[in-house]
Design an enzyme around this catalytic site. Sequence first.
Site, PDB file in Angstrom:
ATOM      1  N   TRP A   1     -16.194  11.304 -12.767  1.00  0.00           N
ATOM      2  CA  TRP A   1     -15.359  10.987 -11.603  1.00  0.00           C
ATOM      3  C   TRP A   1     -14.701  12.227 -11.008  1.00  0.00           C
ATOM      4  CZ3 TRP A   1     -10.094  12.058 -12.192  1.00  0.00           C
ATOM      5  CH2 TRP A   1      -9.638  12.239 -13.511  1.00  0.00           C
TER       6      TRP A   1
ATOM      7  N   TRP B   1     -20.819  11.816 -19.618  1.00  0.00           N
ATOM      8  CA  TRP B   1     -21.362  11.691 -18.261  1.00  0.00           C
ATOM      9  C   TRP B   1     -22.756  12.295 -18.190  1.00  0.00           C
ATOM     10  CZ3 TRP B   1     -18.451   8.326 -15.980  1.00  0.00           C
ATOM     11  CH2 TRP B   1     -17.089   8.289 -16.236  1.00  0.00           C
TER      12      TRP B   1
ATOM     13  N   TRP C   1       1.907   1.718  -3.460  1.00  0.00           N
ATOM     14  CA  TRP C   1       0.865   2.381  -4.274  1.00  0.00           C
ATOM     15  C   TRP C   1       0.999   3.891  -4.151  1.00  0.00           C
ATOM     16  CZ3 TRP C   1      -2.318   1.062  -8.044  1.00  0.00           C
ATOM     17  CH2 TRP C   1      -2.751  -0.251  -8.161  1.00  0.00           C
TER      18      TRP C   1
ATOM     19  N   GLU D   1       0.852  -1.207   0.000  1.00  0.00           N
ATOM     20  CA  GLU D   1       0.000   0.000   0.000  1.00  0.00           C
ATOM     21  C   GLU D   1       0.883   1.252   0.000  1.00  0.00           C
ATOM     22  OE1 GLU D   1      -3.038  -0.228  -0.622  1.00  0.00           O
ATOM     23  OE2 GLU D   1      -3.287  -2.348  -0.221  1.00  0.00           O
TER      24      GLU D   1
ATOM     25  N   ASN E   1     -10.740   2.504   3.150  1.00  0.00           N
ATOM     26  CA  ASN E   1     -10.351   2.286   1.747  1.00  0.00           C
ATOM     27  C   ASN E   1     -11.381   1.479   0.957  1.00  0.00           C
ATOM     28  OD1 ASN E   1      -8.467   2.242  -0.546  1.00  0.00           O
ATOM     29  ND2 ASN E   1      -8.375   0.053  -0.082  1.00  0.00           N
TER      30      ASN E   1
ATOM     31  N   TRP F   1      -9.560   7.736  -7.915  1.00  0.00           N
ATOM     32  CA  TRP F   1     -10.742   8.040  -8.739  1.00  0.00           C
ATOM     33  C   TRP F   1     -10.567   7.535 -10.164  1.00  0.00           C
ATOM     34  CZ3 TRP F   1     -15.524   8.980  -7.449  1.00  0.00           C
ATOM     35  CH2 TRP F   1     -15.771   9.368  -6.137  1.00  0.00           C
TER      36      TRP F   1
END
Length: 496
Positions: free
Chosen positions: A370, A314, A286, A283, A352, A393
């Site tokens: 988004w 959208w 990331w 993590e 998360n 996102w």
Amino acid sequence: MQNTIKAGLVWLRRDLRWQDNPALQFALACCAQVHCVFLFDTDILQPLPANDRRVAFIHASVEALDATLREQACMSRAGLIVLHGTARTEIPRLARLLQVQCVFAAHDYEPLARQRDEQVHVALAAQGVRLETVKDHVIWERRELLTQGGKPYGVFTPYLRAWLARTQAAPQTPRSPNQMLQLLAPRPDPYDTPVPSLTQLGFGAARPMSGIMTGSSGAQRMFDDFWERMDDYEQRRNYPAVKGPSYLGVHLRFGTISIRQLVAIALRRMLEGSTGATVWLSELVWRDFYFQILANFPHVAGGAFKPEYDRLQWEQGARANDHFIAWCEGRTGYPLVDAAMAQLNQTGYMHNRLRMVAGSFLVKHLGIDWRWGERYFAEKLNDFDLSANNGGWQWVSSCGCDAQPYFRIFNPVTQSQKFDAQGKFILRYLPQLRGLNAKHLHAPWQAKPVDLSAAGVVLGHDYPFPIVDHAQARAKTLLRYAVVNKSVQASAGVLQ
Ligand SMILES: Cc1cc2nc3c(=O)[nH]c(=O)nc-3n(C[C@H](O)[C@H](O)[C@H](O)COP(=O)(O)OP(=O)(O)OC[C@H]3O[C@@H](n4cnc5c(N)ncnc54)[C@H](O)[C@@H]3O)c2cc1C
């Protein structure tokens, strides 16, 4: 290099600690005298609400750092100079007043911060003062880790492999500057004053960040607490009702804890065989990954990593606006999503798993851009970090690097059954549903009228009906994304 500079100024930004702080260490190693400054930057603060939790966190952490610096330097007049204004005017002005030859700071990778640093660099250069910046927030930055073809990574798994190999070959050892802190200079008048209060800075009392202790000592205590649980991270991290993750995000955001310290400990534990530590370390990787994405592909701050996804159409208009507001306020009728949004609104934290579920719901159930969700999270999250938030996102909306495939659409009811089976998390934030049994908590509209009335729940009054139907929303999303997918395949020659 030792003491070749008469006086230097360390400009602390999102590295609010004295231990393992590379900018501070660099300055102490090459200056005879070192001043430290923190600026409450009006360009950043101006749009924030008066009760912003993050400003209160920074304020408390700045006060703690000021006290520690004075204590460590054994001098009450040492400590932080605290300013309030814009960086491009205040930092050069202070540098002139203190007659420093060099300003030291940590690299920042966000587009606006880079602009700010460039402006300060130019203003300082005009006065003959250098701006030296060093890596701090990540283990490997910018183009330090490249593919064999010499390109920045856009896919996580090979990046992780390369990151682990490089980090094990060149371990990052945190360093402490204790001895050298005696080089900290006394603060001259008029800067020898206490840290201005939140009210003086134009802010009021903030709602507390639940369970978050401030400053480096707070970060250390939270890490010590997590250390006891680190081995279980893999089993516990997906259940929002369980104390599984570290909750250190806000400390990493403002640098009250060092990434090198965390990585060194997690890596050691991983090598001792802990799968919990292995997953937790990944993590942290990331985090590095998204930092390097932002640095190497700055177009992601505003557009899709894969530009063809910018063509997605959208939902717009009054219905989309109403849906967006319902999502923000936790009124979608899907309890796990609504409880997640309540957690965010009430505490500034969101688990998360829930960031993935709530994010996916906005994009793939409501068909909303988004970037609207990204902006809302940026306003609310204590640990908001442009790179990780943007990466998250782009991931949920399937338009980023290493994103989940567009046809994978989280079902908020099955996610709820799987990760909050007893509804403990849901009930923490939606107590009005407490009369429902565990089966109905995940989808109250599926309960029989008799069960709802026994539970004292009137749908549409105590709790909303679902604002969209899962199956219909799913079908619509598959169509929406098929347009992009077809054009991608066509341009790759698949559909010719
Ligand atoms: C839509 C969305 C938005 C997100 N926005 C942010 C954000 O603004 N800031 C942020 O730090 N994280 C963000 N994340 C990633 C992740 O949700 C949080 O880092 C994590 O929940 C923070 O809780 P923790 O500190 O207890 O994490 P832990 O599980 O204890 O993880 C430790 C640290 O690793 C880093 N980390 C963990 N997961 C990720 C990840 N997927 N991407 C990047 N870094 C990660 C964080 O620094 C975190 O504090 C987002 C994820 C999604 C899906």
